[in-house]
Design a protein around this motif. Structure first.
Motif, PDB file in Angstrom:
ATOM      1  N   ASP A 307       0.841  -1.191   0.000  1.00 64.12           N
ATOM      2  CA  ASP A 307       0.000   0.000   0.000  1.00 64.12           C
ATOM      3  C   ASP A 307       0.876   1.241   0.000  1.00 64.12           C
ATOM      4  O   ASP A 307       2.027   1.203   0.454  1.00 64.12           O
ATOM      5  N   ALA A 476       0.958  -0.365  -4.755  1.00 68.51           N
ATOM      6  CA  ALA A 476      -0.427  -0.370  -5.230  1.00 68.51           C
ATOM      7  C   ALA A 476      -1.149   0.801  -4.575  1.00 68.51           C
ATOM      8  O   ALA A 476      -1.128   0.940  -3.351  1.00 68.51           O
ATOM      9  N   LYS A 523      -6.876  -5.536  -5.630  1.00 68.49           N
ATOM     10  CA  LYS A 523      -5.636  -6.083  -5.082  1.00 68.49           C
ATOM     11  C   LYS A 523      -5.628  -7.608  -5.146  1.00 68.49           C
ATOM     12  O   LYS A 523      -4.576  -8.227  -5.312  1.00 68.49           O
ATOM     13  N   MET A 539       1.533  -9.164   0.534  1.00 68.57           N
ATOM     14  CA  MET A 539       0.616  -8.052   0.298  1.00 68.57           C
ATOM     15  C   MET A 539       0.379  -7.318   1.609  1.00 68.57           C
ATOM     16  O   MET A 539       0.153  -7.950   2.641  1.00 68.57           O
ATOM     17  N   GLY A 541      -2.029  -4.428   3.603  1.00 71.08           N
ATOM     18  CA  GLY A 541      -3.375  -3.876   3.494  1.00 71.08           C
ATOM     19  C   GLY A 541      -3.873  -3.403   4.837  1.00 71.08           C
ATOM     20  O   GLY A 541      -3.311  -3.733   5.883  1.00 71.08           O
ATOM     21  N   ASP A 546      -9.508  -5.206   1.693  1.00 70.24           N
ATOM     22  CA  ASP A 546      -8.191  -5.801   1.453  1.00 70.24           C
ATOM     23  C   ASP A 546      -8.128  -7.243   1.914  1.00 70.24           C
ATOM     24  O   ASP A 546      -7.178  -7.965   1.588  1.00 70.24           O
TER      25      ASP A 546
END
Length: 788
Positions: A307, A476, A523, A539, A541, A546
């Motif tokens: 993020d 992202a 995502k 990842m 989030g 998310d």
């Protein structure tokens, strides 16, 4: 246009609500118990007995019974004592792991916003009692049964009832523990807690030690291969023994011992202990591990999708520019309308920044009554509020330029100035919002505002650290392409930006340094595309949307500001702002992976050496070169030393680590063949030269196999030279203890025939020479099979 009254900073629409008194809440908590499910308590004696059950213990118990039946009471007693020792060691390790997980459980408990004594507090959800007034909002996991007092929420009850669509609940309706708030916010009264909730459970974020992911699959594949290999040799050995006329019972014991030697008995306990202790250390560094397997997954992760807001930036938005676009409208009017389309109660950073900027210029006094407010919706990418004016309802709207342009029904020509103004602010790294106001059915575009969020001071350094470990970091963000590119340039991420809303964004993830215009649900598609391309993906989030991506990723990281839902879906929760915790997890994962790989390599190597040594010895001599009792002693002596690998000093690998079973097996077999080529001639040569009898030859083989196992442990503990860095004190202590104990037993004739002390010392020197030879050979083998 009139201004509006400030929105309350505490989320309670009914100011008459006072909540419970603290004294009364304590009484109810003492009477009803905590708002949690009682943990199932397994007595220590039952856990201990569990370690005597399973394929390996059963085989050893069968050997002990056979020995007892044959009148070999000493041998049976030794096997029984070693089984008990192994059970006690495993129980002790589990206790340490359980203690570490208990600390994590306390850190990861769900918290709730509770009204007590007329003041709002954030308390552990376990302290909620019936009658408490709480406030819930999007992203919360409900931790008790509630009756809504005001507001409106949309709940996801899929985990409770299987319903796939959100269920809307307004004032007077009920919401149940375990549901997820998808939209809206409301104040509510607690009507059920703990086991007295409708579905009999509360939402817990802690997942205790799950079965390891890649490690478990790798272990299973290795055990299968070893069992097949040993089964073939066992059948061959049994045939040879039968041909030589050996007793059937001894042949059965021999076959059982070969199969027992194939199973890495200590690996599960060693792995659990290593990961639990690593998780405990990570907790002290501000990283909470909710799935122990995440420590291992971090070692193999090669791509991290991060993020932007709050993770790479400071999440301290400020208004950096205002551009009016309507005739007769100045910057103050644009900022004022943007602030009126915001609400402090949402605690949204964008809303707070706009309200603060407008309030600083005195634009929000006085204000008319607000009729309704719709918070930011990821789908519409806008928020709005409606106010009561003398001329009728008046709407304030802010959001993405495309959304606002559609609401204002702009033509292509009218959109040109909007696009130009937005692009100018985006090139400066600002996040741009279009602002409109007017009648609810025909709002008029007023202008654009730019919001800047400075990059975190440590973000570029952390990214460089991850890239130095072979982890590619991609950003992202929901920002426009130019904004994303400007921020990424400051962080050293590259400039190849992909529009996540474009149809061709996913097929070529290799060409994307950053993803822009990412919707929260997008995502998940990004993670899937990276995994399809062969990447082990992490990842980060924070929001409720998310959660699918965090669950899908091999390493889901919930950042410090994450909602309960995101934390529940993630395998790692950061407690400090930024991404530094992610770098810590990767380094720690590599530190845990290295000793586990060393253990596994050593286990395969020693299994091959032992089984081949026993089989070839039987073929060449027509008798068992090591007794069943000594084989059991050998297995436990080896495991006692190799278990200390979990506490060894290691150097994290400079690149992502993956379990490559084929390469691992080939490496171990080649090195094992080298050890066999050293030990077998040495055994026969010393036996003949010293004139040892059959019983002494068994002792010689036992000591030789124990000492050469020590050589393998030290050779395989690192890719570099044997002397590159010193082992840990616990490992040295375990190794010295095993060598000393075996040496004394062999010299004194305890449980085996005595051999000269000088021979024991000579075997130790020979094992040291073997270690040096293998160390020089190791580098070429590692490079040949891609293990370096």
């Amino acid at each position: 246009m009139d201004a509006v009254t400030p929105v309350p900073t505490e989320p309670a629409a009914n100011e008459a609500l006072h909540g419970l008194d603290s004294a009364r809440a304590k009484e109810l908590l003492a009477r009803d118990g905590p708002n949690s499910l009682p943990e199932r308590h397994v007595p220590p004696w039952r856990r201990l007995l569990g370690h005597f059950s399973g394929p390996v213990p059963w085989m050893l118990e069968a050997v002990a019974l056979l020995q007892w039946a044959l009148g070999r009471h000493l041998e049976a007693g030794v096997i029984g004592a070693l089984l008990a020792f192994n059970a006690l060691m495993a129980a002790w390790q589990e206790g340490r792991a359980r203690g570490a997980l208990s600390l994590l459980r306390q850190s990861l408990q769900v918290r709730a916003r509770v009204l007590r004594d007329g003041q709002w507090h954030t308390l552990p959800a376990a302290e909620l009692v019936v009658g408490d007034v709480v406030h819930v909002r999007a992203g919360d996991v409900l931790s008790a049964d509630l009756e809504l007092l005001d507001g409106r929420i949309a709940m996801d009850n899929a985990a409770l009832t299987g319903e796939s669509l959100p269920v809307e609940v307004a004032a007077g309706g009920q919401a149940f523990a375990g549901a997820v708030v998808r939209q809206g916010e409301a104040s509510a009264r607690v009507v059920g807690t703990g086991t007295r909730t409708r579905f009999g459970k509360t939402a817990e974020l802690v997942h205790t030690a799950h079965a390891p992911g890649h490690m478990q699959r790798t272990l299973l594949q290795i055990v299968k291969r070893l069992l097949v290999f040993d089964a073939v040799l066992a059948v061959l050995g049994a045939g040879i023994a039968w041909w030589h006329g050996l007793p059937a019972v001894d042949i059965l014991v021999f076959v059982l011992m070969l199969l027992v030697a194939s199973v890495p008995v200590a690996l599960p306990a060693t792995y659990t202990l290593a990961t639990a202790l690593a998780a405990r250390q990570l907790a002290q560094d501000g990283v909470l591990v909710t799935h122990l397997a995440a420590v291992e997954e971090a070692a193999s992760m090669d791509t991290l999708v991060s993020d932007k807001t709050g993770t790479l930036t400071q999440n301290r938005l400020s208004c950096s520019g205002v551009q009016p676009l309507a005739d007769g409208v100045d910057a103050a009017a644009v900022l004022r309308a943007a602030a009126l389309a915001s609400d402090e109660a949402t605690q949204d950073p964008i809303d707070l920044a706009l309200i603060e900027a407008a309030r600083g210029q005195g634009l929000l006094q006085p204000m008319p009554a607000r009729l309704r407010f719709a918070p930011f919706d990821p789908k519409s990418r806008s928020s709005e509020a409606q106010y009561a004016l003398d001329a009728g309802p008046w709407l304030a709207l802010k959001g993405a330029a495309r959304t606002v342009a559609e609401r204002c029904r702009l033509t292509e020509a009218q959109r040109a100035p909007l696009d130009a103004a937005a692009a100018a602010l985006e090139r400066e790294g600002a996040r741009v919002l279009a602002v409109a106001a007017g009648p609810a059915d025909t709002p008029v575009l007023l202008g654009v505002v730019g919001l800047s969020d400075p990059v975190r001071p440590d973000a570029a350094e952390v990214i460089a650290g991850l890239q130095g470990l072979g982890v590619r970091v991609r950003m992202a963000t929901g920002d426009a392409l130019e904004t994303a590119r400007a921020v990424a340039a400051q962080l050293g991420l590259g400039t190849r930006v992909c529009d996540a809303t474009a149809a061709d964004a996913a097929p070529d993830p290799e060409g994307c340094d950053l993803y822009a215009r990412v919707l929260p649900e997008g995502k998940f598609a990004i993670v899937k595309s990276l995994q399809a391309a062969g990447h082990v993906t992490g990842m980060t989030g924070d929001g409720v949307n998310d959660a699918p991506a965090l669950r899908q990723a091999e390493l889901g990281i919930a950042v410090a500001s994450a909602t309960d839902v995101a934390k529940a879906a993630a395998s790692v929760v950061l407690t400090t702002p930024g991404l530094a915790g992610g770098l810590t997890v990767v380094r720690t994962g590599r530190e845990v992976h290295r000793p586990m790989r060393t253990y596994t390599l050593n286990k395969v190597l020693k299994t091959f050496q032992l089984v081949m040594f026993l089989t070839l010895g039987l073929l060449l001599t027509g008798r068992f070169v090591v007794s069943s009792t000594l084989i059991v002693l050998l297995l436990f002596a080896n495991d006692f030393v190799t278990m200390s690998i979990a506490a060894d000093r290691v150097r994290p690998a400079p690149k992502p680590q993956r379990w490559q079973v084929g390469a691992l097996m080939r490496t171990a077999l080649v090195l094992g063949a080298g050890m066999l080529a050293f030990t077998l001639p040495l055994y026969f040569g010393l036996s003949a030269w010293l004139g040892l009898d059959a019983a002494q030859q068994q002792t010689l083989a036992f000591v030789l196999l124990v000492f050469t196992n020590q050589a393998g442990v030290y050779v395989l503990r690192d890719d570099g030279p044997l002397w590159a860095f010193a082992p840990s004190r616990p490992m040295l202590a375990a190794s010295a203890g095993a060598v000393a104990l075996v040496g004394v037993m062999a010299s004194a004739g305890w449980l085996m025939a005595a051999i000269p002390a000088a021979l024991v010392a000579g075997l130790l020197l020979a094992s040291a020479a073997l270690a040096l030879l293998l160390d020089g050979f190791k580098h070429r083998v590692f490079r040949r099979f891609g293990m370096a």
